[in-house]
Design a protein around this motif. Structure first.
Motif, PDB file in Angstrom:
ATOM      1  N   ARG A 178      56.785  31.656  -1.464  1.00 41.14           N
ATOM      2  CA  ARG A 178      57.203  32.824  -2.246  1.00 41.14           C
ATOM      3  C   ARG A 178      58.099  33.746  -1.423  1.00 41.14           C
ATOM      4  N   SER A 197      62.285  32.546  -4.613  1.00 39.43           N
ATOM      5  CA  SER A 197      61.809  33.077  -3.337  1.00 39.43           C
ATOM      6  C   SER A 197      62.578  34.334  -2.941  1.00 39.43           C
ATOM      7  N   THR A 198      61.893  35.193  -2.202  1.00 37.25           N
ATOM      8  CA  THR A 198      62.527  36.308  -1.506  1.00 37.25           C
ATOM      9  C   THR A 198      62.822  35.833  -0.090  1.00 37.25           C
ATOM     10  N   GLN A 217      51.443  32.317   1.379  1.00 41.58           N
ATOM     11  CA  GLN A 217      52.545  32.400   0.428  1.00 41.58           C
ATOM     12  C   GLN A 217      53.909  32.540   1.095  1.00 41.58           C
ATOM     13  N   ALA A 267      61.450  41.658  -4.779  1.00 37.83           N
ATOM     14  CA  ALA A 267      61.278  40.231  -5.009  1.00 37.83           C
ATOM     15  C   ALA A 267      62.593  39.609  -5.474  1.00 37.83           C
ATOM     16  N   PHE A 309      53.745  41.547  -0.893  1.00 37.41           N
ATOM     17  CA  PHE A 309      53.139  41.175  -2.179  1.00 37.41           C
ATOM     18  C   PHE A 309      52.096  42.207  -2.622  1.00 37.41           C
TER      19      PHE A 309
END
Length: 293
Positions: A143, A175-176, A71, A22, A57
């Motif tokens: 995300r 954010s990734t 997401q 992440a 995730f």
């Protein structure tokens, strides 16, 4: 983990093991047909693997695809949207599918990218179609961002804007970012790590500054007196020695001290050392023998 999708004839992705933590900006590199887009489509459950699995995730990319898609933001390599709708209508529709987005942020993104939202999608240039895709990927502050060639078709000014948006998404929004690119300078400027895929297999995974060849330097020197090429080429880790009059060029891998000691005796009055670009590293990896060959 062991992600495999074969189309026959050596095409596809084979036994891919890759973990992106992440908050990382990860660059996914490789020549055309290497398996970059196939990998992204497997992650998104747009195609199904023959073996292996992908988790995002902590969720299974197949079983929990809907929850994952809520997401993430995704920009495909080829964007196909309704040509009769304006940019504003498309983004409004996509935003409503997500349960609503902050329209002020959408307007800000469009303005930064120089996108006219009142034009029909079918009338946009390739670059403006790409901008619509970028806005829809970023507009809900996802995300995870998965971007397939995000600066394709953009002019240099707006390529830099995309670089800024990626940085902001990570630094301000947490954010990734997972993206493929052929613009290697932006990968070098942005990425924490780079993975290089060729013939469907991951052949290198490392921080950008630890890729093979990144500890190699090109040295150019102007000397007060000539030097014999053999005196320089005999130095450990020095290669590609070229001497023309009092000018010298060579390649040094690792410690440069032995070369500097040898040159000191020849009255150097100009010395330039250049690190390789990621383009040169890319070519080094591309020319390596294929895995298993």
């Amino acid at each position: 983990f062991g992600l495999t999708k074969s189309y026959g004839g050596g095409r596809g992705v084979f036994d891919l093991d890759l973990e992106v933590p992440a908050g990382e900006i990860f660059g996914f590199l490789g020549p055309n047909g290497a398996g970059k887009t196939v990998t992204i489509r497997l992650l998104l459950d747009l195609i199904r693997p023959q073996s292996g699995r992908a988790d995002i995730f902590g969720l299974d990319s197949r079983r929990d695809a809907v929850a994952i898609h809520r997401q993430l933001g995704y920009l495909p390599g080829e964007l196909a949207l309704e040509p009769r709708l304006t940019g504003r209508q498309i983004l409004t529709y996509l935003g409503n599918l997500r349960g609503g987005v902050e329209w002020q942020f959408v307007e800000k993104l469009a303005d930064r990218l120089g996108l006219n939202l009142e034009q029909r999608f079918g009338e946009y240039s390739r670059g403006n179609k790409q901008k619509v895709g970028l806005v829809q990927a970023f507009m809900h502050r996802p995300r995870l961002l998965i971007l397939d060639e995000p600066t394709g078709g953009l002019d240099p000014l707006h390529q830099e804007t995309v670089v800024e948006l990626v940085r902001e998404a990570r630094d301000q929004g947490g954010s990734t970012v997972f993206f493929s690119s052929h613009i290697l300078s932006e990968v070098q400027a942005l990425c924490d790590r780079v993975g290089f895929i060729r013939d469907g297999r991951l052949v290198q995974l490392a921080p950008v500054d630890e890729l093979p060849g990144m500890n190699t330097y090109t040295v150019e020197a102007e000397l007060g007196e000539a030097v014999e090429p053999k005196d320089i080429s005999s130095i450990e880790a020095v290669s590609n020695v070229i001497v023309e009059g009092n000018s010298l060029s060579c390649t040094v891998r690792g410690d440069m001290a032995p070369l500097l000691r040898a040159l000191a005796a020849h009255q150097p009055h100009r010395l330039v050392s250049r690190e390789p670009s990621l383009s040169e590293v890319f070519m080094h990896l591309y020319l390596m023998p294929s895995p298993g060959s």
